[in-house]
Write a protein that holds these residues in place. Structure first.
Motif, PDB file in Angstrom:
ATOM      1  N   ILE A 179       8.960  54.456  -0.845  1.00  0.00           N
ATOM      2  CA  ILE A 179       9.159  54.451  -2.307  1.00  0.00           C
ATOM      3  C   ILE A 179       9.896  53.179  -2.721  1.00  0.00           C
ATOM      4  N   SER A 180      10.894  52.798  -1.951  1.00  0.00           N
ATOM      5  CA  SER A 180      11.660  51.580  -2.280  1.00  0.00           C
ATOM      6  C   SER A 180      10.753  50.358  -2.274  1.00  0.00           C
ATOM      7  N   ALA A 181       9.812  50.324  -1.329  1.00  0.00           N
ATOM      8  CA  ALA A 181       8.898  49.179  -1.256  1.00  0.00           C
ATOM      9  C   ALA A 181       7.862  49.234  -2.388  1.00  0.00           C
ATOM     10  N   ASP A 182       7.347  50.429  -2.654  1.00  0.00           N
ATOM     11  CA  ASP A 182       6.280  50.567  -3.652  1.00  0.00           C
ATOM     12  C   ASP A 182       6.776  50.376  -5.091  1.00  0.00           C
ATOM     13  N   TYR A 183       8.051  50.672  -5.329  1.00  0.00           N
ATOM     14  CA  TYR A 183       8.546  50.678  -6.719  1.00  0.00           C
ATOM     15  C   TYR A 183       9.629  49.618  -6.980  1.00  0.00           C
ATOM     16  N   ALA A 184       9.671  48.583  -6.165  1.00  0.00           N
ATOM     17  CA  ALA A 184      10.645  47.519  -6.394  1.00  0.00           C
ATOM     18  C   ALA A 184      10.439  46.971  -7.807  1.00  0.00           C
ATOM     19  N   ASP A 185      11.508  46.786  -8.561  1.00  0.00           N
ATOM     20  CA  ASP A 185      11.482  46.230  -9.931  1.00  0.00           C
ATOM     21  C   ASP A 185      10.813  47.142 -10.969  1.00  0.00           C
ATOM     22  N   ARG A 186      10.573  48.397 -10.641  1.00  0.00           N
ATOM     23  CA  ARG A 186       9.903  49.254 -11.639  1.00  0.00           C
ATOM     24  C   ARG A 186      10.814  50.363 -12.166  1.00  0.00           C
ATOM     25  N   ASN A 187      11.994  50.455 -11.646  1.00  0.00           N
ATOM     26  CA  ASN A 187      12.976  51.449 -12.108  1.00  0.00           C
ATOM     27  C   ASN A 187      12.321  52.828 -12.358  1.00  0.00           C
ATOM     28  N   PRO A 188      11.759  53.424 -11.310  1.00  0.00           N
ATOM     29  CA  PRO A 188      11.047  54.691 -11.506  1.00  0.00           C
ATOM     30  C   PRO A 188      11.981  55.841 -11.878  1.00  0.00           C
ATOM     31  N   VAL A 189      11.392  56.859 -12.496  1.00  0.00           N
ATOM     32  CA  VAL A 189      12.140  58.096 -12.758  1.00  0.00           C
ATOM     33  C   VAL A 189      11.681  59.123 -11.734  1.00  0.00           C
TER      34      VAL A 189
ATOM     35  N   HIS B   1      18.746  57.293   0.320  1.00  0.00           N
ATOM     36  CA  HIS B   1      18.114  56.272   1.166  1.00  0.00           C
ATOM     37  C   HIS B   1      17.219  55.343   0.361  1.00  0.00           C
ATOM     38  N   ILE B   2      17.152  55.551  -0.945  1.00  0.00           N
ATOM     39  CA  ILE B   2      16.348  54.655  -1.787  1.00  0.00           C
ATOM     40  C   ILE B   2      17.225  53.457  -2.162  1.00  0.00           C
ATOM     41  N   THR B   3      16.657  52.273  -1.982  1.00  0.00           N
ATOM     42  CA  THR B   3      17.467  51.061  -2.110  1.00  0.00           C
ATOM     43  C   THR B   3      17.203  50.297  -3.406  1.00  0.00           C
ATOM     44  N   ILE B   4      16.328  50.805  -4.255  1.00  0.00           N
ATOM     45  CA  ILE B   4      16.002  50.101  -5.503  1.00  0.00           C
ATOM     46  C   ILE B   4      16.575  50.882  -6.693  1.00  0.00           C
ATOM     47  N   PRO B   5      16.751  50.227  -7.843  1.00  0.00           N
ATOM     48  CA  PRO B   5      17.225  50.958  -9.026  1.00  0.00           C
ATOM     49  C   PRO B   5      16.220  52.039  -9.421  1.00  0.00           C
ATOM     50  N   HIS B   6      16.729  53.179  -9.792  1.00  0.00           N
ATOM     51  CA  HIS B   6      15.860  54.299 -10.205  1.00  0.00           C
ATOM     52  C   HIS B   6      16.714  55.272 -11.008  1.00  0.00           C
ATOM     53  N   GLU B   7      16.047  56.202 -11.668  1.00  0.00           N
ATOM     54  CA  GLU B   7      16.757  57.257 -12.388  1.00  0.00           C
ATOM     55  C   GLU B   7      16.294  58.601 -11.854  1.00  0.00           C
ATOM     56  N   VAL B   8      17.107  59.623 -12.076  1.00  0.00           N
ATOM     57  CA  VAL B   8      16.667  60.970 -11.705  1.00  0.00           C
ATOM     58  C   VAL B   8      16.706  61.870 -12.929  1.00  0.00           C
ATOM     59  N   ASP B   9      15.839  62.836 -12.930  1.00  0.00           N
ATOM     60  CA  ASP B   9      15.864  63.870 -13.965  1.00  0.00           C
ATOM     61  C   ASP B   9      15.380  65.164 -13.319  1.00  0.00           C
ATOM     62  N   PHE B  10      15.534  66.244 -14.035  1.00  0.00           N
ATOM     63  CA  PHE B  10      15.229  67.553 -13.455  1.00  0.00           C
ATOM     64  C   PHE B  10      14.404  68.373 -14.428  1.00  0.00           C
TER      65      PHE B  10
ATOM     66  N   SER C 221       8.065  58.408 -21.604  1.00  0.00           N
ATOM     67  CA  SER C 221       6.985  57.592 -22.155  1.00  0.00           C
ATOM     68  C   SER C 221       7.077  56.156 -21.619  1.00  0.00           C
ATOM     69  N   GLY C 222       5.980  55.667 -21.082  1.00  0.00           N
ATOM     70  CA  GLY C 222       5.943  54.292 -20.573  1.00  0.00           C
ATOM     71  C   GLY C 222       6.621  54.096 -19.225  1.00  0.00           C
ATOM     72  N   ARG C 223       7.079  55.169 -18.615  1.00  0.00           N
ATOM     73  CA  ARG C 223       7.824  55.044 -17.347  1.00  0.00           C
ATOM     74  C   ARG C 223       6.955  55.340 -16.134  1.00  0.00           C
ATOM     75  N   ASP C 224       7.377  54.768 -14.999  1.00  0.00           N
ATOM     76  CA  ASP C 224       6.751  55.100 -13.722  1.00  0.00           C
ATOM     77  C   ASP C 224       7.469  56.325 -13.164  1.00  0.00           C
ATOM     78  N   VAL C 225       6.721  57.405 -13.056  1.00  0.00           N
ATOM     79  CA  VAL C 225       7.334  58.689 -12.713  1.00  0.00           C
ATOM     80  C   VAL C 225       6.882  59.160 -11.327  1.00  0.00           C
ATOM     81  N   ILE C 226       7.822  59.676 -10.580  1.00  0.00           N
ATOM     82  CA  ILE C 226       7.484  60.311  -9.291  1.00  0.00           C
ATOM     83  C   ILE C 226       8.030  61.737  -9.327  1.00  0.00           C
TER      84      ILE C 226
END
Ligand code: IMP
Ligand code: MG
Length: 189
Positions: free
Chosen positions: A24-34, A52-61, A88-93
């Protein structure tokens, strides 16, 4: 109520969680996924994954209840607790504990797509592909499991056993009403 054989050990989970976090860290570098954790089954997986994720990201529930008790499957699904922010407009996992029939995920995917996400992927610790009733793409899979009821690492049987550090099979004896009555806390260990 009984815990049967251990299908996936704590160590195996730890190793795989690190691998997926790396992907995930490699696939979403610079995309700040939620990362959206599907409660309650996905909460431990998310907590371990993000560490263990090394890139900026957000969490929600989000809490989505599919009306099933124990072993019973049902297709009626309802949102009990929604996301706190717009996607809206976000990369979501979506971070899920287990994908079984696929009904829950399919519902959630439709809901998130209606909210105009930029991209949507699914990450699940466990996948029971033999039980699929609806085709849903799953992008990151921790482990495939056979068609048995499993508990532990966030997954429950009637709200029990989420605390196990491993994934175990629940013996069918657990479904018998007499067994349920005699269940004790010691049984969860
Ligand atoms: P689906 O809609 O059939 O894919 O069901 C997904 C949900 O059912 C998961 O989020 C779990 O809460 C629950 N579930 C499915 N199989 C199991 C299992 O073996 N153990 C515990 N929960 C399960
Ligand atoms: Mg459950």
């Amino acid at each position: 109520m009984q815990i049967g054989r251990v299908l996936i050990t704590r160590e195996e989970i730890e190793t795989r969680v690190r691998e997926i976090a790396g992907q995930i860290s490699a696939d979403y570098a610079d995309r700040n996924p939620v990362l959206i954790s599907l409660l309650k089954g996905g909460f431990i997986f998310l907590a371990d994954l993000v560490r263990h994720i090394t890139i900026p990201h957000e969490v929600d529930f989000i809490t989505v209840h599919s009306y099933r008790d124990g072993f019973t499957r049902s297709e009626r699904i309802e949102v009990l607790n929604d996301l706190k922010r717009s996607v809206s407009g976000r990369d979501v996992i979506i971070i899920e504990g287990i994908v079984d029939t696929g009904h829950t995920l399919s519902f959630l995917e439709r809901m998130l797509e209606d909210r105009s996400v930029r991209s949507l992927r699914v990450c699940t610790l466990l996948d029971k592909p033999s039980c699929r009733e609806i085709k849903v793409p799953v992008d990151y899979v921790g482990f495939k499991v056979p068609d048995v009821f499993v508990v532990g690492y966030g997954l429950d049987f009637m709200e029990r056993f989420r605390n196990l550090a491993y994934i175990a099979e629940l013996t069918s004896a657990a479904a018998a009403p007499e067994e349920k009555k005699s269940e004790t806390a010691a049984g969860a260990k």
